[in-house]
Enzyme design. Structure first.
Site, mmCIF file in Angstrom:
data_model
loop_
_atom_site.group_PDB
_atom_site.id
_atom_site.type_symbol
_atom_site.label_atom_id
_atom_site.label_comp_id
_atom_site.label_asym_id
_atom_site.label_seq_id
_atom_site.Cartn_x
_atom_site.Cartn_y
_atom_site.Cartn_z
ATOM 1 N N GLY A 183 15.937 -22.047 -43.127
ATOM 2 C CA GLY A 183 15.157 -22.975 -42.324
ATOM 3 C C GLY A 183 14.952 -24.351 -42.911
ATOM 4 C CG ASP B 87 20.590 -17.138 -39.084
ATOM 5 O OD1 ASP B 87 20.924 -18.125 -39.766
ATOM 6 O OD2 ASP B 87 20.861 -15.962 -39.428
ATOM 7 C CG ASP C 84 27.568 -13.594 -32.558
ATOM 8 O OD1 ASP C 84 27.947 -14.717 -32.964
ATOM 9 O OD2 ASP C 84 28.305 -12.590 -32.560
ATOM 10 C CG ASP D 149 24.171 -25.648 -45.119
ATOM 11 O OD1 ASP D 149 25.226 -26.120 -45.572
ATOM 12 O OD2 ASP D 149 23.234 -25.276 -45.847
ATOM 13 C CE LYS E 217 28.023 -24.460 -46.481
ATOM 14 N NZ LYS E 217 26.959 -23.880 -47.319
#
Length: 238
Positions: A85, A113, A129, A153, A193
């Protein structure tokens, strides 16, 4: 003259870094000992603890937003793989999700998540999902429209094999990009990322088709010995 995230001078004669050393314990792997020692000596970890962030990763999105300014008041943001978070904590303040900045537009935040995440004031968090067939429609329903920012991320669980891990995280990033194409509003931003390693060319090509500008950045908070970097794609063509 260099400074740590806490603002302390790290250069100068007669000075020496005071590092915490961790002794190897019976039953603990050497790699675990090294990880623990690195955590205890990481200035970003210490700063996150002092400032109330859930992890050092919070400073990565802070530094990226300082450079590209996508978390603006009023923005509608989706954070994929949001656990624990830290990115949401940063975004709450910057998009004015709690309406604390008078005269500024109030933003919306959705955290997504697979696992349950502890609540964060100003953010709406769901277990979902994002690769499920109806995930994009569900997110747009929760958001009340399209998003201005989709950020991720996420990283696949490490296998210990560098090439395999690279391919896994690139596959995850490509899935996040396609999700972003489905939920972003025109002019929107995608932040994710990636790992340097040779398989990111296809993703770069795809993003350049979909966005007006694509930048690859390694923020200061990203560890120097890590192959991670972040792609920031702005100006979604719709």
């Amino acid at each position: 003259m260099g400074k740590t995230p806490g603002g302390k001078n790290t250069s100068g004669r007669g000075q020496r870094d005071l590092k915490v050393k961790v002794k190897s314990a019976r039953g603990r792997k050497l790699s675990s000992t090294r990880w623990l020692q690195r955590q205890l000596n990481d200035p970003y970890v210490k700063r996150a603890q002092a400032e109330g962030y859930r992890g050092r990763a919070a400073y990565k999105i802070l530094e990226l937003d300082d450079k590209f300014r996508f978390l603006v008041p009023g923005a509608r943001v989706v954070d994929l793989g949001c656990a624990p978070g830290g990115w949401l904590q940063v975004a709450v303040k910057r998009v004015n999700a709690l309406g604390e900045r008078q005269g500024k537009a109030v933003g919306r935040l959705l955290g997504i998540d697979l696992q349950e995440v502890e609540p964060i004031a100003g953010a709406e968090i769901h277990q979902l999902d994002f690769m499920a067939d109806d995930a994009d429609a569900q997110v747009k329903a929760w958001l009340g429209g399209r998003a201005d920012v989709v950020m991720s991320d996420m990283a696949a669980a490490s296998s210990g094999h560098k090439q395999t891990d690279h391919l896994r995280i690139m596959s995850l990033c490509e899935a996040a990009a396609h999700f972003a194409f489905d939920v972003l509003d025109e002019g929107g931003t995608f932040v994710a990322k990636v790992l340097a390693g040779g398989a990111e060319g296809d993703l770069q090509k795809l993003l350049k088709q979909k966005f007006t500008k694509v930048a690859n950045v390694k923020p200061p908070a990203s560890r120097a010995d890590s192959s991670e970097k972040f792609v920031v794609a702005t100006g979604f063509r719709g």
